[in-house]
Design a protein around this motif. Structure first.
Motif, PDB file in Angstrom:
ATOM      1  N   GLU A 159       0.824  -1.209   0.000  1.00  0.00           N
ATOM      2  CA  GLU A 159       0.000   0.000   0.000  1.00  0.00           C
ATOM      3  C   GLU A 159       0.860   1.262   0.000  1.00  0.00           C
ATOM      4  O   GLU A 159       0.579   2.219  -0.715  1.00  0.00           O
ATOM      5  N   SER A 183       2.563   1.568  -3.315  1.00  0.00           N
ATOM      6  CA  SER A 183       1.626   1.977  -4.361  1.00  0.00           C
ATOM      7  C   SER A 183       1.279   3.461  -4.238  1.00  0.00           C
ATOM      8  O   SER A 183       1.161   4.165  -5.244  1.00  0.00           O
ATOM      9  N   ASN A 184       1.171   3.975  -3.007  1.00  0.00           N
ATOM     10  CA  ASN A 184       0.949   5.421  -2.835  1.00  0.00           C
ATOM     11  C   ASN A 184       2.141   6.228  -3.350  1.00  0.00           C
ATOM     12  O   ASN A 184       1.978   7.261  -3.992  1.00  0.00           O
TER      13      ASN A 184
HETATM   14 MG    MG Z   1      -3.284   3.905  -1.732  1.00  0.00          MG
END
Ligand code: MG
Ligand code: ADP
Length: 646
Positions: free
Chosen positions: A36, A39-40
């Motif tokens: 996560e 991916s950010n």
């Molecule tokens: Mg995200």
């Protein structure tokens, strides 16, 4: 930033709920927090690159676009730094203190619907796995961190000083100015690992998680200065170089799906436009309602640079089940998302994608019937909306599948071509019945004539099917027609293959026929406005009665659909057709001849109507219906004991 704003602020209620669940009930699969955060970071780099391509100049323009992870064994911290877009103080509070409401609601609903399941551990694991879909991915950091800081410095704008967001994930956070000297541009997430999450301080562990979940991130990812991801853009690779496992890994990385895809379609085209496409068919049915309504479309790249996630110009809606990537050299890198609509190049790509997908499905249907059947079960509902695509209608029709009266079970499927092959000489119509399920279709009185003549009827179980049939109109010169709408003479060309279950009865004498006509008039009087007419049926053999649409009317399923749309809950007024040769009607005739105003006769007429209405799919007054049939039972029991002298 004003002094008082450094005070701790409360997370919004929905954030607290999500955080509570993440920190208290998800212990498995915690490693996905890394995916996560990466991916950010990758999104932030994508956004920066997109704006640079459009001619904007970020601060420190020569900084490389990359993600760096550092592990500090002594301090027990893990940091992830990117040189992406960055956030202002307000954006830190907005993005990391709230959640788009629909996202958190969806996520919580998804979790709740899995609670109570025996396989709870597996389900919560899945929940952790899909968290990124709901716009709540960042908060997964609190599965492993007891304290987290996010320091960020925007790449554009006047406000490009650094600020730091700090929280322990329990209920509050702070945002305050940070020291600019440490950070030139982008975002650094620093995590103080919980005691039970110390595995994420190990380099080999972190690297393996990245290889597993983030191998296809399009920017270099370094762990303690060594680059981990070396995967090129898979869709640009020659097909024969790619293994099934690589396809699966890529698919899972871009879709958050935990299953392998059902099918892969990978190709490149040069004319009329150059592009590479890597498309997947998921092995799960897709829902495109509510919050996921816009979750379809393909990821659009221009020369390996992401332009837009879920672009919906690339494929028509009936191919919405497809997931994957399209990469073209024919779009300028500086194209703005706003101008993608109605773009000529995208329209051409769309046309090629449709042709390729249809060819692929045709081949699958021919070579692997079982897999095609699975595709149909999962995605047929969306695919059949292709009846709207006039240019490809013939090919789409050939790919449709149906259950039918000739199939041995509810799972068996036939194509229209196979139906045509089975049809007797002279048939030029695809007959169909819309019913909620196979049993209902089998019992539909309109089936009787077709069964007797050995004619196959397609059984459609979804209301939309009738629109599809209507929309298609014809296939290979054969018409689509509802069996309900078959006129009295429609099947005269076909001889009976089966005898009716009842023995043939003697035809009525002229006098009896006269009385029967009067009986019909009496029945109409009894039913009043509930029916348009009561008449003799030429379509029934084993059933005593059936409701039919007045000539030129709509089929019952179409009528039902329209009523739902209009929120109209009145009953349709139809024609009640009765079977003159059925024992029930013959006995009613005798009752009528003895006493035209017999109350029992009125009662039976009502019951016969109720039963026909039920078979037609309506149940308006269950209480009344139950009361009437109880009355009949009572009478029948009384007579039976009397006749039998018991
Ligand atoms: Mg995200
Ligand atoms: P999502 O990524 O689905 O939007 P997240 O909870 O993962 O949801 O992140 C929330 C938001 O926080 C992002 O949409 C983004 O605006 C912001 N954000 C998170 N990480 C970063 C980052 N590294 N750089 C810039 N913005 C970020």
């Amino acid at each position: 930033m004003a002094e008082e704003e450094k005070q701790p602020r409360q997370f919004r209620a929905e954030v607290c709920k999500v955080l509570h669940i993440l920190t208290n009930s998800l212990y498995t699969n915690r490693e996905i927090f890394l995916r996560e955060l990466i991916s950010n970071a990758s999104d932030a780099l994508d956004k920066l690159r997109y704006r640079m391509n459009r001619g904007e100049s970020p601060s420190h323009a020569d900084l490389p676009l990359e993600i760096r992870i550092n592990l500090d064994k002594d301090a027990k911290t893990l940091t992830i730094a990117d040189t992406g877009l960055g956030m202002t103080a307000d954006e830190l509070a907005e993005n990391l203190g709230t959640i788009a409401k629909s996202g958190s609601e969806q996520f919580l609903a998804d979790l709740a619907s899995t609670a109570g399941d025996e396989d709870k551990e597996k389900k919560t694991e899945d929940a952790a796995n899909i968290i990124g879909r709901f716009g709540v991915g960042f908060y997964s950091v609190f599965m492993v961190g007891s304290k987290v800081t996010v320091t960020s410095r925007p790449a554009f704008g006047d406000e490009n000083t650094a600020n730091v967001w700090t929280s322990d994930g329990l209920g509050t956070y702070t945002v305050e100015p940070a020291d600019d000297a440490d950070l030139q541009r982008g975002t650094v997430v620093k995590i103080w690992l919980k005691d039970d999450a110390s595995e994420f301080i190990e380099k080999y562990r972190v690297e393996s998680v990245i290889r597993k979940h983030s191998a296809f991130v399009p920017f270099p990812v370094f762990v303690d200065d060594g680059q981990v991801n070396t995967q090129p853009a898979l869709w640009r690779e020659p097909k024969f170089n790619i293994t099934k496992e690589q396809y699966s890994a890529f698919y899972k990385a871009v879709t958050y799906d935990s299953k392998d895809p059902l099918d892969v379609l990978h190709f490149s085209a040069d004319a009329p436009v150059q592009f590479n496409a890597l498309l997947f068919t998921p092995d799960d049915a897709q829902e495109f309602f509510g919050a996921e309504k816009d979750a379809w479309g393909l990821d659009l790249y221009a020369s390996r640079v992401l332009i837009q996630h879920h672009n919906q110009e690339l494929v028509p809606e009936y191919l919405a089940f497809l997931k994957g990537v399209v990469d073209t050299e024919d779009l300028p890198l500086n194209i703005s998302r706003e101008t993608l609509q109605e773009n000529v190049i995208l329209r051409k790509i769309n046309q090629v994608l449709v042709k390729q997908t249809l060819s692929h499905l045709e081949k699958l249907a021919k070579d692997d019937e079982e897999k095609y059947g699975r595709f149909w079960k999962l995605h047929g509902r969306i695919f059949k909306l292709g009846y709207n695509d006039f240019a490809n209608r013939e090919r789409i029709s050939a790919l449709l599948r149906f259950n039918s009266s000739a199939m041995t079970d509810a799972d068996a499927l036939t194509s229209l071509d196979a139906y045509m092959e089975r049809a007797p000489e002279g048939q030029k119509t695809f007959w169909y019945i819309v019913a909620p399920n196979r049993e209902a279709a089998r019992l539909n009185p309109h089936m009787e004539r077709f069964r007797r003549k050995g004619l196959e009827v397609l059984w459609l179980y979804e209301p939309v099917d009738e629109f599809v049939m209507d929309g298609l109109g014809k296939y290979k010169e054969w018409e689509f027609k509802s069996a309900e709408m078959a006129g009295d003479d429609a099947l005269n060309d076909f001889s009976d293959k089966e005898q009716p279950a009842h023995e043939a009865v003697a035809p009525l004498s002229d006098e009896e026929q006269g009385s029967f006509d009067n009986l019909l008039a009496k029945m109409k009087e009894i039913l009043g406005d509930k029916v348009k007419e009561v008449r003799v049926s030429h379509r029934l053999a084993d059933s005593p009665a059936v409701l039919v649409s007045p000539d030129g009317g709509m089929s019952s399923s179409m009528e039902k659909l329209l009523k739902v749309m209009r929120k109209d809950d009145t009953l349709p007024v139809k024609v009640l057709e009765v079977n003159r040769d059925h024992p029930l009607l013959r006995n009613m005739l005798r009752m009528f001849q003895a006493d035209a105003d017999d109350r029992m006769l009125a009662h039976m007429t009502q019951c016969l109507f109720d039963a026909s209405l039920l078979l037609d799919g309506y149940l308006k007054d269950p209480q009344e219906l139950a009361a009437r049939s109880r009355q009949l039972l009572e009478n029948a029991a009384a007579w039976y004991t009397e006749v039998k002298k018991i």
